[in-house]
Scaffold this motif. Structure first.
Motif, PDB file in Angstrom:
ATOM      1  N   PHE A  47      47.994  25.448  34.820  1.00 45.37           N
ATOM      2  CA  PHE A  47      48.616  26.653  34.634  1.00 45.37           C
ATOM      3  C   PHE A  47      49.414  26.569  33.246  1.00 45.37           C
ATOM      4  CE2 PHE A  47      49.016  27.503  39.676  1.00 45.37           C
ATOM      5  CZ  PHE A  47      47.673  27.766  39.676  1.00 45.37           C
ATOM      6  N   TYR A  48      49.997  25.593  33.262  1.00 51.58           N
ATOM      7  CA  TYR A  48      50.713  25.296  31.851  1.00 51.58           C
ATOM      8  C   TYR A  48      49.724  25.223  30.656  1.00 51.58           C
ATOM      9  CZ  TYR A  48      53.780  23.006  28.361  1.00 51.58           C
ATOM     10  OH  TYR A  48      54.584  22.859  27.388  1.00 51.58           O
ATOM     11  N   ILE A  49      48.759  24.541  30.883  1.00 57.62           N
ATOM     12  CA  ILE A  49      47.781  24.279  29.799  1.00 57.62           C
ATOM     13  C   ILE A  49      47.101  25.730  29.413  1.00 57.62           C
ATOM     14  CG2 ILE A  49      45.417  23.349  29.110  1.00 57.62           C
ATOM     15  CD1 ILE A  49      46.164  20.854  30.933  1.00 57.62           C
ATOM     16  N   GLY A  50      46.706  26.322  30.592  1.00 60.91           N
ATOM     17  CA  GLY A  50      46.231  27.905  30.673  1.00 60.91           C
ATOM     18  C   GLY A  50      47.261  28.785  29.886  1.00 60.91           C
ATOM     19  N   SER A  51      48.278  28.556  30.052  1.00 57.14           N
ATOM     20  CA  SER A  51      49.544  29.400  29.552  1.00 57.14           C
ATOM     21  C   SER A  51      49.638  29.399  27.762  1.00 57.14           C
ATOM     22  CB  SER A  51      50.874  29.279  30.153  1.00 57.14           C
ATOM     23  OG  SER A  51      50.777  29.458  31.365  1.00 57.14           O
ATOM     24  N   LYS A  52      49.491  28.093  27.535  1.00 61.44           N
ATOM     25  CA  LYS A  52      49.284  27.795  25.973  1.00 61.44           C
ATOM     26  C   LYS A  52      48.002  28.099  25.369  1.00 61.44           C
ATOM     27  CE  LYS A  52      53.364  25.556  26.130  1.00 61.44           C
ATOM     28  NZ  LYS A  52      54.391  26.532  25.604  1.00 61.44           N
ATOM     29  N   LEU A  53      46.828  28.023  26.064  1.00 58.12           N
ATOM     30  CA  LEU A  53      45.589  28.331  25.441  1.00 58.12           C
ATOM     31  C   LEU A  53      45.082  29.544  25.817  1.00 58.12           C
ATOM     32  CD1 LEU A  53      43.516  24.924  26.222  1.00 58.12           C
ATOM     33  CD2 LEU A  53      44.874  25.632  24.335  1.00 58.12           C
ATOM     34  N   TYR A  54      45.475  30.226  27.002  1.00 57.63           N
ATOM     35  CA  TYR A  54      44.994  31.490  27.202  1.00 57.63           C
ATOM     36  C   TYR A  54      45.959  32.423  28.035  1.00 57.63           C
ATOM     37  CZ  TYR A  54      40.584  28.880  26.993  1.00 57.63           C
ATOM     38  OH  TYR A  54      39.731  27.870  26.660  1.00 57.63           O
ATOM     39  N   PRO A  55      47.100  32.734  27.144  1.00 57.01           N
ATOM     40  CA  PRO A  55      48.365  33.352  27.564  1.00 57.01           C
ATOM     41  C   PRO A  55      48.097  34.764  28.528  1.00 57.01           C
ATOM     42  CG  PRO A  55      48.235  33.241  25.156  1.00 57.01           C
ATOM     43  CD  PRO A  55      47.078  32.546  25.638  1.00 57.01           C
ATOM     44  N   GLU A  56      47.225  35.635  27.624  1.00 54.32           N
ATOM     45  CA  GLU A  56      46.949  36.849  28.159  1.00 54.32           C
ATOM     46  C   GLU A  56      46.168  36.739  29.472  1.00 54.32           C
ATOM     47  OE1 GLU A  56      44.780  39.303  25.300  1.00 54.32           O
ATOM     48  OE2 GLU A  56      46.206  39.296  23.698  1.00 54.32           O
ATOM     49  N   GLN A  57      45.292  36.027  29.569  1.00 53.25           N
ATOM     50  CA  GLN A  57      44.676  35.810  31.090  1.00 53.25           C
ATOM     51  C   GLN A  57      45.574  35.316  31.932  1.00 53.25           C
ATOM     52  OE1 GLN A  57      43.598  34.886  28.102  1.00 53.25           O
ATOM     53  NE2 GLN A  57      41.359  35.211  27.859  1.00 53.25           N
ATOM     54  N   MET A  58      46.407  34.356  31.655  1.00 51.03           N
ATOM     55  CA  MET A  58      47.319  33.847  32.699  1.00 51.03           C
ATOM     56  C   MET A  58      48.571  34.811  32.958  1.00 51.03           C
ATOM     57  SD  MET A  58      46.034  30.913  33.297  1.00 51.03           S
ATOM     58  CE  MET A  58      47.266  30.128  34.290  1.00 51.03           C
ATOM     59  N   LYS A  60      47.893  38.138  33.147  1.00 43.25           N
ATOM     60  CA  LYS A  60      47.092  38.980  34.095  1.00 43.25           C
ATOM     61  C   LYS A  60      46.900  38.449  35.546  1.00 43.25           C
ATOM     62  CE  LYS A  60      44.330  41.095  30.480  1.00 43.25           C
ATOM     63  NZ  LYS A  60      42.741  41.418  30.077  1.00 43.25           N
ATOM     64  N   MET A  61      46.811  37.143  35.676  1.00 36.15           N
ATOM     65  CA  MET A  61      46.649  36.362  37.015  1.00 36.15           C
ATOM     66  C   MET A  61      47.981  36.099  37.515  1.00 36.15           C
ATOM     67  SD  MET A  61      43.834  33.652  35.990  1.00 36.15           S
ATOM     68  CE  MET A  61      43.887  32.735  37.441  1.00 36.15           C
TER      69      MET A  61
END
Length: 299
Positions: A47-58, A60-61
Motif C-alpha cells: 500500500f505504501y509503495i502503491g501510494s508513491k507510484l500510483y497515488p490516484e488508484q490507491m 480510489k481504493m
C-alpha cells in the motif's frame, strides 16, 4: 455501521488469539513477536509503495497512505512503545498460562477503556452500561477462582500480573487510538504502516539485548506457520477497528467492549484445541462477560 465493523474486528482478533497461542507455546517469545509484526508490515508495505507510484488508484481504493508531519510520527512512536510493552507482557503470559485464563483477563480491558472514555473524552454511559462493565470485572474475578484449580494462584503468579499490565497498556493504547484517528485525522492504513514500522525498530532493539547475543535462545526458537498468520490477522482486525473509529459517532468504550466478543472463539474453540482444563466451569464467567457486553451494546 461502526458496531458491525467492530464485530468484524472481534472475529479476526479471536482467530488471531488462537494462532498466537500456538505460535508462542514452548517457543521463544521475542522472535515470535518480531515475526508477527514483520508479517503485518509486509502485508501493508505494498500500500505504501502503491501510494508513491500510483497515488490516484490507491486513493480510489481508499488504501492511500498519506504523508504526515514529523510531529505526527512522534505521536505514532508513542503508540508503538505502549503496544510493544503490552505485547511483550501479553506474549510472555500467554506462553505460561492457559488461553482460557489469559483471554478473559484481557476481556477486562474495556473497563479501563471505559474509565478513560468517561474521564478524558466525556463519553456518557447509561446505568445499564455501568452494570455491564462491573459484570465483566466480576466475571474475571470468577475466572481467578477457577484458575486456582489449575494451580494458578492469581496473587502469587507473576504471569497474571504480566497479563494485567498488558491489559492496562492495551486499554491505554485504545484510548490513544481515538486521538490519533479522530483528532489527528489519520486514516487506518497510514497509522498501521508507521505503527508497524516503529514497533519493529523497538523490538529489534529489545532482541539485540535479550535474544540475538544468546546462541541457546536462538536455537530454542521454532518457526511455525502461525507466526505470520498472527500478524496478518491482527492487521485485518485493526483495519476494521480503525475504520469503525473513523465514524465521529463511534464511542471508544463501546468499541472496546464489542472487540471482547472474541473470547467466544478463544475460550470455546481454543479450550478444545489446546485441551485445557475446566472448560465447562469457565463457560459460567464467560456468560457473565458476554452479558456485560450485551448490556453495553443494547441498552
Amino acid at each position: 455501521m461502526w458496531m458491525y465493523l467492530g464485530l468484524l474486528a472481534a472475529l479476526f482478533l479471536g482467530l488471531h488469539n488462537l494462532c498466537k497461542k500456538h505460535a508462542v507455546q514452548d517457543n521463544e517469545v521475542f522472535p515470535v513477536l518480531l515475526g508477527t509484526i514483520s508479517a503485518g508490515f509486509l502485508l501493508i508495505l505494498p500500500f505504501y509503495i502503491g501510494s508513491k507510484l500510483y497515488p490516484e488508484q490507491m486513493l480510489k481504493m481508499e488504501l492511500y497512505i498519506t504523508d504526515i508531519p514529523l510531529k505526527t510520527h512522534g505521536f505514532i512512536i508513542i503508540k508503538s512503545a505502549i503496544m510493544a510493552a503490552s505485547w511483550v507482557l501479553a506474549y510472555q503470559a500467554l506462553k505460561h498460562l492457559p488461553i482460557t485464563i489469559v483471554t478473559p483477563i484481557r476481556s477486562a480491558g474495556p473497563f479501563f477503556t471505559f474509565i478513560g472514555a468517561v474521564t478524558i473524552y466525556q463519553e456518557k454511559p447509561n446505568f445499564w452500561q455501568w452494570i455491564g462493565f462491573f459484570l465483566i470485572i466480576f466475571s474475571v474475578f470468577l475466572y481467578s477462582r477457577i484458575g486456582k484449580k489449575e494451580g494458578i494462584i492469581f496473587k502469587k503468579n507473576k504471569w497474571i500480573f504480566a497479563i494485567i499490565g498488558a491489559t492496562f497498556l492495551g486499554a491505554s493504547s485504545g484510548l490513544y487510538d481515538k486521538f490519533l484517528i479522530q483528532t489527528l485525522a489519520l486514516n487506518p492504513q497510514t497509522l498501521q504502516f508507521w505503527f508497524c514500522f516503529y514497533t519493529i525498530l523497538i523490538l529489534l532493539i529489545i532482541l539485540s539485548i535479550t535474544w540475538f547475543p544468546h546462541a541457546d535462545k536462538r536455537k530454542a526458537f521454532k518457526w511455525r506457520w502461525t507466526i505470520p498468520m498472527v500478524g496478518v490477522l491482527l492487521q485485518i482486525a485493526d483495519y476494521f477497528y480503525f475504520k469503525a473509529l473513523q465514524d465521529p459517532e463511534a464511542l471508544i468504550m463501546l468499541l472496546s467492549a464489542i472487540k471482547r466478543s472474541q473470547i467466544i472463539i478463544a475460550v470455546v474453540v481454543g479450550g478444545l484445541i489446546f485441551k485445557e482444563q475446566n472448560k465447562r466451569k469457565k463457560l459460567i464467567p464467560l456468560a457473565g462477560i458476554m452479558a456485560g457486553v450485551f448490556l453495553i451494546l443494547y441498552t
